[in-house]
Design a protein around this motif. Structure first.
Motif, PDB file in Angstrom:
ATOM      1  N   PRO A 178       0.831  -1.207   0.000  1.00  0.00           N
ATOM      2  CA  PRO A 178       0.000   0.000   0.000  1.00  0.00           C
ATOM      3  C   PRO A 178       0.866   1.258   0.000  1.00  0.00           C
ATOM      4  O   PRO A 178       2.001   1.257   0.482  1.00  0.00           O
ATOM      5  N   LEU A 179       0.315   2.355  -0.511  1.00  0.00           N
ATOM      6  CA  LEU A 179       1.077   3.599  -0.604  1.00  0.00           C
ATOM      7  C   LEU A 179       1.595   4.064   0.749  1.00  0.00           C
ATOM      8  O   LEU A 179       2.660   4.684   0.833  1.00  0.00           O
ATOM      9  N   ALA A 180       0.854   3.790   1.819  1.00  0.00           N
ATOM     10  CA  ALA A 180       1.260   4.258   3.142  1.00  0.00           C
ATOM     11  C   ALA A 180       2.419   3.453   3.719  1.00  0.00           C
ATOM     12  O   ALA A 180       3.015   3.866   4.717  1.00  0.00           O
ATOM     13  N   SER A 181       2.746   2.330   3.113  1.00  0.00           N
ATOM     14  CA  SER A 181       3.818   1.489   3.640  1.00  0.00           C
ATOM     15  C   SER A 181       5.171   2.152   3.428  1.00  0.00           C
ATOM     16  O   SER A 181       5.436   2.761   2.394  1.00  0.00           O
ATOM     17  N   HIS A 182       6.059   2.000   4.397  1.00  0.00           N
ATOM     18  CA  HIS A 182       7.367   2.649   4.314  1.00  0.00           C
ATOM     19  C   HIS A 182       8.273   1.994   3.274  1.00  0.00           C
ATOM     20  O   HIS A 182       9.265   2.598   2.853  1.00  0.00           O
ATOM     21  N   ASP A 183       7.945   0.771   2.852  1.00  0.00           N
ATOM     22  CA  ASP A 183       8.812   0.080   1.893  1.00  0.00           C
ATOM     23  C   ASP A 183       8.103  -0.225   0.575  1.00  0.00           C
ATOM     24  O   ASP A 183       8.450  -1.169  -0.128  1.00  0.00           O
ATOM     25  N   ALA A 184       7.103   0.582   0.212  1.00  0.00           N
ATOM     26  CA  ALA A 184       6.367   0.351  -1.037  1.00  0.00           C
ATOM     27  C   ALA A 184       7.209   0.736  -2.242  1.00  0.00           C
ATOM     28  O   ALA A 184       7.965   1.720  -2.218  1.00  0.00           O
ATOM     29  N   HIS A 185       7.081  -0.056  -3.314  1.00  0.00           N
ATOM     30  CA  HIS A 185       7.736   0.214  -4.589  1.00  0.00           C
ATOM     31  C   HIS A 185       6.672   0.212  -5.682  1.00  0.00           C
ATOM     32  O   HIS A 185       5.700  -0.540  -5.616  1.00  0.00           O
ATOM     33  N   LEU A 186       6.886   1.034  -6.691  1.00  0.00           N
ATOM     34  CA  LEU A 186       6.073   1.000  -7.905  1.00  0.00           C
ATOM     35  C   LEU A 186       6.890   0.326  -8.995  1.00  0.00           C
ATOM     36  O   LEU A 186       8.010   0.747  -9.299  1.00  0.00           O
ATOM     37  N   LEU A 187       6.331  -0.741  -9.571  1.00  0.00           N
ATOM     38  CA  LEU A 187       6.995  -1.480 -10.642  1.00  0.00           C
ATOM     39  C   LEU A 187       6.194  -1.325 -11.926  1.00  0.00           C
ATOM     40  O   LEU A 187       4.977  -1.530 -11.926  1.00  0.00           O
ATOM     41  N   VAL A 188       6.849  -0.973 -13.004  1.00  0.00           N
ATOM     42  CA  VAL A 188       6.197  -0.930 -14.312  1.00  0.00           C
ATOM     43  C   VAL A 188       7.120  -1.562 -15.346  1.00  0.00           C
ATOM     44  O   VAL A 188       8.350  -1.427 -15.273  1.00  0.00           O
ATOM     45  N   CYS A 189       6.520  -2.270 -16.276  1.00  0.00           N
ATOM     46  CA  CYS A 189       7.247  -2.766 -17.436  1.00  0.00           C
ATOM     47  C   CYS A 189       6.790  -1.930 -18.621  1.00  0.00           C
ATOM     48  O   CYS A 189       5.594  -1.855 -18.910  1.00  0.00           O
ATOM     49  N   ALA A 190       7.738  -1.282 -19.296  1.00  0.00           N
ATOM     50  CA  ALA A 190       7.375  -0.340 -20.341  1.00  0.00           C
ATOM     51  C   ALA A 190       8.402  -0.352 -21.456  1.00  0.00           C
ATOM     52  O   ALA A 190       9.516  -0.878 -21.309  1.00  0.00           O
ATOM     53  N   ALA A 191       8.002   0.222 -22.587  1.00  0.00           N
ATOM     54  CA  ALA A 191       8.884   0.394 -23.737  1.00  0.00           C
ATOM     55  C   ALA A 191       8.709   1.810 -24.249  1.00  0.00           C
ATOM     56  O   ALA A 191       7.649   2.422 -24.061  1.00  0.00           O
ATOM     57  N   PRO A 192       9.747   2.391 -24.882  1.00  0.00           N
ATOM     58  CA  PRO A 192       9.630   3.769 -25.392  1.00  0.00           C
ATOM     59  C   PRO A 192       8.466   3.954 -26.353  1.00  0.00           C
ATOM     60  O   PRO A 192       7.910   5.045 -26.455  1.00  0.00           O
ATOM     61  N   LYS A 193       8.066   2.897 -27.053  1.00  0.00           N
ATOM     62  CA  LYS A 193       6.904   2.952 -27.923  1.00  0.00           C
ATOM     63  C   LYS A 193       6.420   1.533 -28.177  1.00  0.00           C
ATOM     64  O   LYS A 193       7.158   0.562 -27.976  1.00  0.00           O
ATOM     65  N   GLN A 194       5.164   1.406 -28.593  1.00  0.00           N
ATOM     66  CA  GLN A 194       4.599   0.098 -28.866  1.00  0.00           C
ATOM     67  C   GLN A 194       5.338  -0.544 -30.030  1.00  0.00           C
ATOM     68  O   GLN A 194       5.627   0.093 -31.035  1.00  0.00           O
ATOM     69  N   GLY A 195       5.665  -1.828 -29.872  1.00  0.00           N
ATOM     70  CA  GLY A 195       6.398  -2.551 -30.909  1.00  0.00           C
ATOM     71  C   GLY A 195       7.890  -2.481 -30.760  1.00  0.00           C
ATOM     72  O   GLY A 195       8.625  -3.183 -31.471  1.00  0.00           O
TER      73      GLY A 195
END
Length: 405
Positions: A178-195
């Motif tokens: 949860p956002l309130a947790s002191h050890d929360a991380h946001l993980l995203v898998c992304a590419a500069p553009k589709q394909g």
């Protein structure tokens, strides 16, 4: 629930215990209030309890086991494409963003109208990356934003570490806590553009000023779940990995054997879901029969007691039910004892665009559960959509601890 009018004190005396001298519902001791919370039977009852007054909300906020509601109650279904009129709700958030009021359905209380408000720029300018702990994760260009589905509160991470990225494409996104947790991380898998063949797994420790990046080359991460204290990632070829955050971001493949000793996943687009003490992989196959369900869903659990780990068929989910959306990036949920809210077990609720959901029976119960009035042209292969699709969610209030309120 009774109104918070004052309790009669006619029988009170100097020797009467303090609890009997209470002047109103707001004066009930926190311990007594928290003994009521496990008896609440639906999200609406929780909402009514927490909204009674400040002391009752405080008792709910400090209740240590709110996350158990996420297995006892069905998740709420948000339908972003269905706008509803809400005259008394604000049209803009506190930070000035225009809000869209969307329909929300509660399987346990379909007769009650629920709503949520999502910033319009989520639909017009940003791409959906995922949903986690009651938060929408979206992004556009080098920017990313985390928005509470029901309160509209926003968190803005630093810009993504892509040098040129006017059209970032997001394949998955999740919070580790949860956002309130002191050890929360946001993980995203992304590419500069589709394909693009340049895929990256990005990690932002909340509150820090930068992202960590793990280059994935021609692979990508489609889903991450937490299971028994570990983060398990599913990649594009449906291989499993353990994900570590420290001392640095990393992936370690889990050697697995599919059913019937196959060395590759036989499914079209499977997905992971934690169901009790099992990690399941679920997908459908097309039925060749003219009568009954046009698709059959099957579930397999991961047996990690052997090396390599083995996927074992689950014949029946017993007292569980599953929830899934049509977008690959929307998380799946499981819920125990659906009979508590008038539903059958061993089923799967597939959130759909035109109708709220389609109900499927798992395994041998597919034909018995299938409604012959369902649209025969509905497709059930999950995909990456440019438009935000209906998704299941538990409110962030079910995850917040006392320190996060």
């Amino acid at each position: 629930m009774q109104s918070p009018s004052k309790i009669s004190s006619a029988s009170a005396s100097p020797t009467t215990p303090a609890v009997c001298r209470l002047q109103g519902w707001a004066d009930l001791p926190e311990g007594l209030l928290q003994s009521i919370i496990p008896l609440l039977g639906s999200f609406l009852e929780v909402l009514a309890f927490a909204g009674t007054c400040r002391s009752w909300r405080s008792a709910f906020s400090s209740y240590p086991s709110k996350s158990t509601f996420c297995t006892l109650f069905p998740p709420l279904l948000v339908r972003p494409h269905i706008r509803v009129h809400a005259r008394r709700l604000p049209s803009r958030s506190d930070d000035g963003h225009k809000l869209r009021t969307c329909q929300v359905l509660d399987l346990a209380n379909l007769g009650t109208a629920l709503r949520c408000q999502i910033p319009e720029d989520t639909f017009e300018m940003l791409r959906f990356a995922g949903s986690s702990y009651g938060q929408l994760i979206c992004g556009g260009g080098r920017n990313c934003v985390v928005v509470d589905v029901f309160t509209g509160a926003r968190v803005l991470p630093p810009q993504l570490p892509f040098r040129f990225s006017g059209d970032t494409y997001f394949y998955s996104g999740m919070l580790t806590a949860p956002l309130a947790s002191h050890d929360a991380h946001l993980l995203v898998c992304a590419a500069p553009k589709q394909g693009s063949t340049q895929h990256s797994l990005l990690d932002w420790p909340l509150g820090s000023d930068s992202w960590s990046e793990l280059r994935l080359n021609d692979s990508r991460i489609e889903q991450i779940v937490e299971f028994k204290g570990q983060f398990i990632a599913l990649d594009y070829e449906y291989r499993l990995h353990t994900l570590s955050l420290a001392p640095q971001l990393g992936l370690q493949e889990i050697s697995t054997v599919w059913w019937d000793d196959m060395d590759a996943c036989p499914y079209l687009r499977p997905w992971l879901v934690v169901c009790g003490d099992m990690l399941l992989i679920v997908d459908h196959y097309i039925s060749l029969l003219f009568d009954g369900a046009p698709v059959n869903y099957e579930a397999y659990r991961l047996d990690m007691s052997t090396v390599p780990a083995v996927w074992v068929k689950v014949e029946k989910l017993e007292n569980y039910v599953l929830f899934i959306g049509s977008d690959v990036r929307s998380p799946a949920f499981s819920c125990i004892s659906p009979g508590r809210w008038g539903r059958r077990n061993n089923c799967l609720y597939y959130a759909y665009y035109d109708v709220p959901w389609i109900l499927h029976g798992l395994g041998d119960e597919a034909d018995a559960v299938w409604d012959p009035d369902n649209d025969p042209d509905i497709e059930f292969k999950r995909n990456w959509y440019t438009q935000l699709q209906p998704f299941w969610v538990y409110p962030s209030m079910f995850y917040a601890d006392a320190d996060g309120e």
